[in-house]
Each structure stands twice: as C-alpha cells, then as structure tokens.
Design an enzyme around this catalytic site. Structure first.
Site, PDB file in Angstrom:
ATOM      1  N   GLY A 129      59.281  75.013  44.394  1.00 39.62           N
ATOM      2  CA  GLY A 129      58.610  74.028  43.530  1.00 39.62           C
ATOM      3  C   GLY A 129      58.870  72.603  43.975  1.00 39.62           C
ATOM      4  O   GLY A 129      58.548  71.665  43.256  1.00 39.62           O
ATOM      5  N   GLY A 131      57.528  71.166  46.613  1.00 37.25           N
ATOM      6  CA  GLY A 131      56.440  70.657  47.452  1.00 37.25           C
ATOM      7  C   GLY A 131      56.770  70.763  48.931  1.00 37.25           C
ATOM      8  O   GLY A 131      56.231  70.026  49.754  1.00 37.25           O
ATOM      9  N   ASP A 179      49.951  74.204  55.204  1.00 40.04           N
ATOM     10  CA  ASP A 179      51.341  74.661  55.091  1.00 40.04           C
ATOM     11  C   ASP A 179      51.630  75.799  56.064  1.00 40.04           C
ATOM     12  O   ASP A 179      52.635  75.789  56.782  1.00 40.04           O
ATOM     13  CB  ASP A 179      51.635  75.121  53.657  1.00 40.04           C
ATOM     14  CG  ASP A 179      51.304  74.047  52.639  1.00 40.04           C
ATOM     15  OD1 ASP A 179      51.128  72.881  53.053  1.00 40.04           O
ATOM     16  OD2 ASP A 179      51.213  74.364  51.446  1.00 40.04           O
TER      17      ASP A 179
HETATM   18  C1  GLA Z   1      49.483  72.086  49.037  1.00 42.48           C
HETATM   19  C2  GLA Z   1      48.491  73.047  49.711  1.00 42.48           C
HETATM   20  C3  GLA Z   1      48.041  72.507  51.068  1.00 42.48           C
HETATM   21  C4  GLA Z   1      47.538  71.070  50.958  1.00 42.48           C
HETATM   22  C5  GLA Z   1      48.551  70.214  50.184  1.00 42.48           C
HETATM   23  C6  GLA Z   1      48.027  68.818  49.938  1.00 42.48           C
HETATM   24  O1  GLA Z   1      50.659  72.024  49.776  1.00 42.48           O
HETATM   25  O2  GLA Z   1      49.105  74.305  49.895  1.00 42.48           O
HETATM   26  O3  GLA Z   1      47.049  73.342  51.612  1.00 42.48           O
HETATM   27  O4  GLA Z   1      46.266  71.006  50.386  1.00 42.48           O
HETATM   28  O5  GLA Z   1      48.890  70.801  48.950  1.00 42.48           O
HETATM   29  O6  GLA Z   1      47.884  68.124  51.125  1.00 42.48           O
END
Ligand code: GLA
Length: 394
Positions: A129, A131, A179
């Site tokens: 969580g 990010g 990601d």
């Molecule tokens: C999340 C999503 C990614 C991207 C980011 C924002 O991490 O998994 O694919 O869209 O948000 O950049």
C-alpha cells in the site's frame, strides 16, 4: 545495499521454509519494487514513463514437489494457501493469493504447459500500500519461479504483460503496464524508459552519482481498486474521443481548446485530465533530455510541475502527499534538493525526493520528523537507487 536486503530476505525465507516444510528451499526468486521518477498516470495513455526498480524486494523461496499442488506461506498475512493446479483452480480468501492465482492462470494459458507443483514461502521488505508496486513484485517473482520450474523462459515483455493481466483479472485493478515492466526490466544504475505505445524499453544510465533518492511513505493508502483509478481511465478515454484522436501521442496542447471552450462542466474536468496527460508526456521527454545531457538543474522544475499537475489537473494526490512535498521544499537542507513529487498511483502512498547524497540521511530524517510533528504519523522512509529487475538467485 541491494544485495544486503536480498541476503536478509533469503535467510529469513530459508528459516521459515525449514519450519513449514521440514526441508530446505532449492530456488529463490526475487523481484524489486519500483518508484517512478516521472510520467505518472500516462502508461495507460500511450505515454512515456521513467520508473526504476528499487533496492527493496519480495523474495520467494521454493522447492518443487511431485504432486500438482502449490502450497504457499506468506509471512505478511501469516497464512498458508493450497492451490490444486488442476483446470479448475478456485480462488481463495487472502487477497495476496489472488495475484498468485492470476499469474498461474495466465502462465498456463500463455504457454499451454501443465503447472508444476511446489512449496513456497514469500517474504518482502516492500511496504504494502506504499505505492511501490509490491503487487507487481509478487506477480513477477511468481512468474520468474514458474519459468524456472517449467524450464520455459518467457520473452520479458510477455512476462510483464501476464503480470498486468493477473492484476486486471484477479485483483480487479485496471492498471497500466508501468509497474510490471519496471520490475521486470530494471537494471542497476539505470532508469527504465518505457514507451507505452510500442511497449519498447530503453535503459537510460542515471548520470548523477551525487544524487540519492529518498522515498517517504505518507502512511495513508486509499486502494486503487476503490474506483478512483478506473474513473481516471474512463475520463481520459472520453477526453480522447471528444478530441477525435485515436492516441494521446497525436494530441498537442493546442488541440485541447475543443474541451477548454466547451460550456459543459464535465468537459472542464476532461480538459484538466487531458492537460495533465499531454503536459506529462512532454515532461518525461524533457527529463530524458536532461538525463542524456547530465543536466540536473532541470529536474526540480520538472518534478514540481508533475506534482502540481497530478494535484490540480488529475486530482490523484492527497493532503498527506502535498504536505510531504511542501515540507521537502522548505527543508533546512533545501540547497541539497534536486526535486520532489508524489510517485505511483497516488491517493496516498509515497513521495520521492532527489537530494545530494551527502545530506540524504539528514534530509530524510528531518523530513520525517517535521511530517510527524504535523500529522502524528511516523512515516516509513528509506534511501534508494536504481537496482536490478526480477531474477533468480544463484
Ligand atoms: C499504478 C498503476 C500503474 C500506473 C501508476 C500511475 O501504479 O499500477 O500502471 O498507472 O499507478 O502512474
């Protein structure tokens, strides 16, 4: 430092494995998390993004078994799941197991191979969580394990796309490709430039040995699955349609007047979403130029403009992230600062702060202390640098 984090996880996973399975693991699959330097919320808009794999990891210790069952223990949840690898795998309760089910399903579909049975233990030092793509790390570490157990190497782009598919189908998050590509393709001392239109990856050397990256987790997280992320995707699709274009790469800032001059309130929102997309694509390109010219003087303005655009036009920041950015900008160590902004999907999560390496520790501690004084939240923070992508340990 990166290998220290992995070594500790490997030792911990080995002990847990021995405890749970009365034998030693024979395979270790590891995936980093990621931060994004710039290019936010444009991976699903055919944009360019510039993330890098970090020196925080998820590690799976495993051993093959002869029957078609996967038994996995995750340290985080403290729970064990058993997945019968026949055609009708049923999804189980703990949320982390959905990613495993998804990956198993899509690996089998893509390769037409029978799934191999295995025992495994999962450990991680990537905060969930935060990010920082802990879920992409779980998907890609599992795929790396399956590649080995099945003796079948996937093309890296396909591997990343299978991870993304698992996230869509089994976790309900309609994420872009950033990601999974970042944690698959990451390379030590490099940024991962991803062209999300062509899905081509270019590794760009990070040319500033004097700059360190502080990650500060604001301590709140609003799930991306709660609808806000999906809503942004719908809004940008609608905006693109209204502009009469088939890709954001064809849209210039002047094209946005159609939305800007419309009297409708909903078009006013679409205009701001579109302005974020078009301006963020341009900022990534400018950042890449700055990196290629080893010109760090451009970074603070580019990162600040990205954060402002995410806060005002795209509305995916939150008070806690804005506060971290504000506090970094008013730091007593401000002369060491090379830029700061939110990173990842937003609605909570983390900021990145680029800072002269000599002052990074002091900068990070001071930022955390002043954040805690205002919010009573003790933020998790660490210093990171571009690291290698997912791999098996030898
Ligand atoms: C999340 C999503 C990614 C991207 C980011 C924002 O991490 O998994 O694919 O869209 O948000 O950049």
């Amino acid at each position: 430092m990166s290998s220290d984090s992995i070594k500790q996880l490997q030792n911990k996973a080995t002990q847990l494995f021995q405890h749970h399975f009365n034998t030693s693991p024979t395979i270790f699959s590891v995936s980093p998390g990621r931060v994004n330097l710039i290019g936010e919320h444009i991976d699903y808009c055919d944009g360019f993004v510039l993330p890098f794999a970090i020196n925080r990891h998820l590690l799976i210790a495993a051993k093959p078994v002869n029957n078609p069952v996967a038994t996995l223990f995750a340290e985080l949840g403290g729970d064990t799941i058993h997945i019968s690898l026949d055609q009708n795998m049923t999804i189980q309760a703990p949320s982390w197991s959905h990613y495993i089910h998804g990956v198993l399903h899509h690996f089998r579909e893509a390769t037409s191979l029978p799934l191999p049975g295995f025992n495994a233990v999962i450990v991680s030092d990537i905060p969930v969580g935060g990010g920082l793509s802990s879920s992409a790390a779980l998907e890609i570490a599992t795929l790396t394990l399956l590649e080995h157990l099945s003796n079948h190497t996937l093309p890296p782009s396909l591997k990343a796309l299978l991870g993304q598919k698992a996230e869509h189908s089994h976790a309900g998050v309609p994420c872009g490709i950033m990601d999974q590509f970042a944690v698959t393709f990451g390379r030590k001392d490099h940024l991962t430039l991803i062209d999300c239109l062509t899905q081509k990856v270019e590794l760009i050397p990070f040319p500033f040995p004097e700059i360190a990256c502080i990650v500060t987790n604001c301590g709140v997280s609003h799930s991306l699955a709660d609808g806000a992320y999906a809503k942004r995707r719908q809004e940008v699709n609608k905006a693109l349609q209204s502009l009469g274009k088939s890709s954001w790469r064809e849209v210039r800032i002047d094209d946005l007047h159609i939305l800007k001059n419309s009297p409708s309130d909903s078009d006013a929102i679409l205009f701001r979403r579109a302005r974020h997309v078009v301006s963020e694509i341009a900022r990534v390109q400018k950042t890449v130029d700055a990196l290629r010219n080893a010109d760090s003087s451009k970074l603070p303005t580019l990162l600040a403009a990205s954060h402002d655009s995410l806060r005002n036009d795209y509305e995916v920041s939150c008070n806690e992230l804005d506060l971290l950015v504000e506090l970094a900008n008013s730091s007593p160590f401000k002369s060491s600062l090379f830029g700061t902004r939110m990173t990842g999907g937003g609605f909570g999560g983390s900021t990145i702060t680029l800072c002269h390496r000599d002052n990074a520790e002091a900068f990070a501690n001071d930022l955390a202390t002043r954040y805690k004084n205002t919010t009573q939240i003790n933020p998790f923070h660490f210093i990171t640098h571009p690291s290698d992508g997912a791999h098996l340990l030898q």
